[in-house]
Design a protein around this motif. Sequence first.
Motif, PDB file in Angstrom:
ATOM      1  N   ARG A   1       6.952   1.446  -9.785  1.00  0.00           N
ATOM      2  CA  ARG A   1       6.090   1.531  -8.605  1.00  0.00           C
ATOM      3  C   ARG A   1       4.934   0.524  -8.674  1.00  0.00           C
ATOM      4  N   VAL A   2       4.260   0.435  -9.776  1.00  0.00           N
ATOM      5  CA  VAL A   2       3.132  -0.479  -9.920  1.00  0.00           C
ATOM      6  C   VAL A   2       3.610  -1.926  -9.855  1.00  0.00           C
ATOM      7  N   GLU A   3       4.710  -2.210 -10.507  1.00  0.00           N
ATOM      8  CA  GLU A   3       5.252  -3.567 -10.490  1.00  0.00           C
ATOM      9  C   GLU A   3       5.688  -3.964  -9.083  1.00  0.00           C
TER      10      GLU A   3
ATOM     11  N   PHE B   1       0.827  -1.213   0.000  1.00  0.00           N
ATOM     12  CA  PHE B   1       0.000   0.000   0.000  1.00  0.00           C
ATOM     13  C   PHE B   1       0.857   1.258   0.000  1.00  0.00           C
ATOM     14  N   LEU B   2       1.950   1.242   0.777  1.00  0.00           N
ATOM     15  CA  LEU B   2       2.823   2.418   0.785  1.00  0.00           C
ATOM     16  C   LEU B   2       3.382   2.693  -0.608  1.00  0.00           C
ATOM     17  N   ILE B   3       3.809   1.665  -1.290  1.00  0.00           N
ATOM     18  CA  ILE B   3       4.365   1.861  -2.628  1.00  0.00           C
ATOM     19  C   ILE B   3       3.270   2.233  -3.614  1.00  0.00           C
ATOM     20  N   ALA B   4       2.087   1.634  -3.483  1.00  0.00           N
ATOM     21  CA  ALA B   4       0.993   1.905  -4.428  1.00  0.00           C
ATOM     22  C   ALA B   4       0.519   3.355  -4.348  1.00  0.00           C
ATOM     23  N   ILE B   5       0.499   3.926  -3.158  1.00  0.00           N
ATOM     24  CA  ILE B   5       0.004   5.313  -3.025  1.00  0.00           C
ATOM     25  C   ILE B   5       1.109   6.337  -3.248  1.00  0.00           C
ATOM     26  N   GLY B   6       2.341   5.866  -3.428  1.00  0.00           N
ATOM     27  CA  GLY B   6       3.441   6.776  -3.718  1.00  0.00           C
ATOM     28  C   GLY B   6       3.994   7.461  -2.483  1.00  0.00           C
TER      29      GLY B   6
ATOM     30  N   GLU C   1       6.430   8.717   0.397  1.00  0.00           N
ATOM     31  CA  GLU C   1       7.836   9.086   0.342  1.00  0.00           C
ATOM     32  C   GLU C   1       8.670   8.333   1.371  1.00  0.00           C
ATOM     33  N   THR C   2       8.038   7.585   2.260  1.00  0.00           N
ATOM     34  CA  THR C   2       8.794   6.835   3.269  1.00  0.00           C
ATOM     35  C   THR C   2       9.493   5.622   2.669  1.00  0.00           C
ATOM     36  N   VAL C   3       8.988   5.111   1.552  1.00  0.00           N
ATOM     37  CA  VAL C   3       9.610   3.984   0.865  1.00  0.00           C
ATOM     38  C   VAL C   3       9.980   4.467  -0.531  1.00  0.00           C
ATOM     39  N   TYR C   4      11.252   4.458  -0.816  1.00  0.00           N
ATOM     40  CA  TYR C   4      11.696   4.932  -2.132  1.00  0.00           C
ATOM     41  C   TYR C   4      11.697   3.777  -3.117  1.00  0.00           C
ATOM     42  N   VAL C   5      11.008   4.014  -4.230  1.00  0.00           N
ATOM     43  CA  VAL C   5      10.986   3.063  -5.335  1.00  0.00           C
ATOM     44  C   VAL C   5      11.165   3.874  -6.609  1.00  0.00           C
ATOM     45  N   VAL C   6      11.899   3.325  -7.532  1.00  0.00           N
ATOM     46  CA  VAL C   6      12.088   4.009  -8.812  1.00  0.00           C
ATOM     47  C   VAL C   6      10.711   4.237  -9.432  1.00  0.00           C
ATOM     48  N   PRO C   7      10.414   5.473  -9.878  1.00  0.00           N
ATOM     49  CA  PRO C   7       9.054   5.798 -10.322  1.00  0.00           C
ATOM     50  C   PRO C   7       8.451   4.877 -11.373  1.00  0.00           C
ATOM     51  N   HIS C   8       9.222   4.380 -12.332  1.00  0.00           N
ATOM     52  CA  HIS C   8       8.618   3.561 -13.379  1.00  0.00           C
ATOM     53  C   HIS C   8       8.313   2.133 -12.908  1.00  0.00           C
TER      54      HIS C   8
ATOM     55  N   PHE D   1       1.998  -7.393  -3.125  1.00  0.00           N
ATOM     56  CA  PHE D   1       0.665  -7.962  -2.885  1.00  0.00           C
ATOM     57  C   PHE D   1       0.649  -9.465  -3.180  1.00  0.00           C
ATOM     58  N   ILE D   2       1.338  -9.878  -4.221  1.00  0.00           N
ATOM     59  CA  ILE D   2       1.445 -11.316  -4.529  1.00  0.00           C
ATOM     60  C   ILE D   2       2.155 -12.038  -3.385  1.00  0.00           C
ATOM     61  N   THR D   3       3.216 -11.419  -2.862  1.00  0.00           N
ATOM     62  CA  THR D   3       3.941 -12.017  -1.735  1.00  0.00           C
ATOM     63  C   THR D   3       3.023 -12.134  -0.518  1.00  0.00           C
TER      64      THR D   3
END
Length: 108
Positions: free
Chosen positions: A40-42, A24-29, A31-38, A48-50
Motif C-alpha cells: 500500500r505505501v509503495e 490518496f485513496l491508496i494511502a488512506i486504505g 476499500e474502493t481501490v484494492y491493493v495488496v496490504p503490504h 504520487f511520483i507519477t
Amino acid sequence: MVSCAQYCMFISAPGCVVMTYLGFLIAIGSETVYVVPHSRVEGAFALFITAVLYAIFFAISYNSEYSQIQRSQNVDEWINSQQIREAEMEMQDLPNQKQPEQQVQEQQ
C-alpha cells in the motif's frame, strides 16, 4: 490547430489530478481501490511520483507554449522598431525641401 505542447498540457493536467486522487485513496486504505496490504505505501508513493512527473511535464509544456508566443511578440516589436528607425533615417537623408507655402511666398 492544436500544438504538441497544448496536447501535452491537456493530457498532463488531468493525469496529475487522477494520480494524486488515486494516491490518496491508496494511502488512506480506501476499500474502493484494492491493493495488496503490504504494498500500500509503495503503491501510494509510486502514484504520487507519477503525479509529480505529470506536473513537471505540464510545466514544461506550458512554458514551451507560452514563452514561444512572448518570443514572437518580441521579434515583431523589434522588426517594427527597426522599420521606424529606417523611415526616420530616410527622412533625415532627404534634402531640405521648402514647404509649398514658403515657395509661393518667395515667388511673390
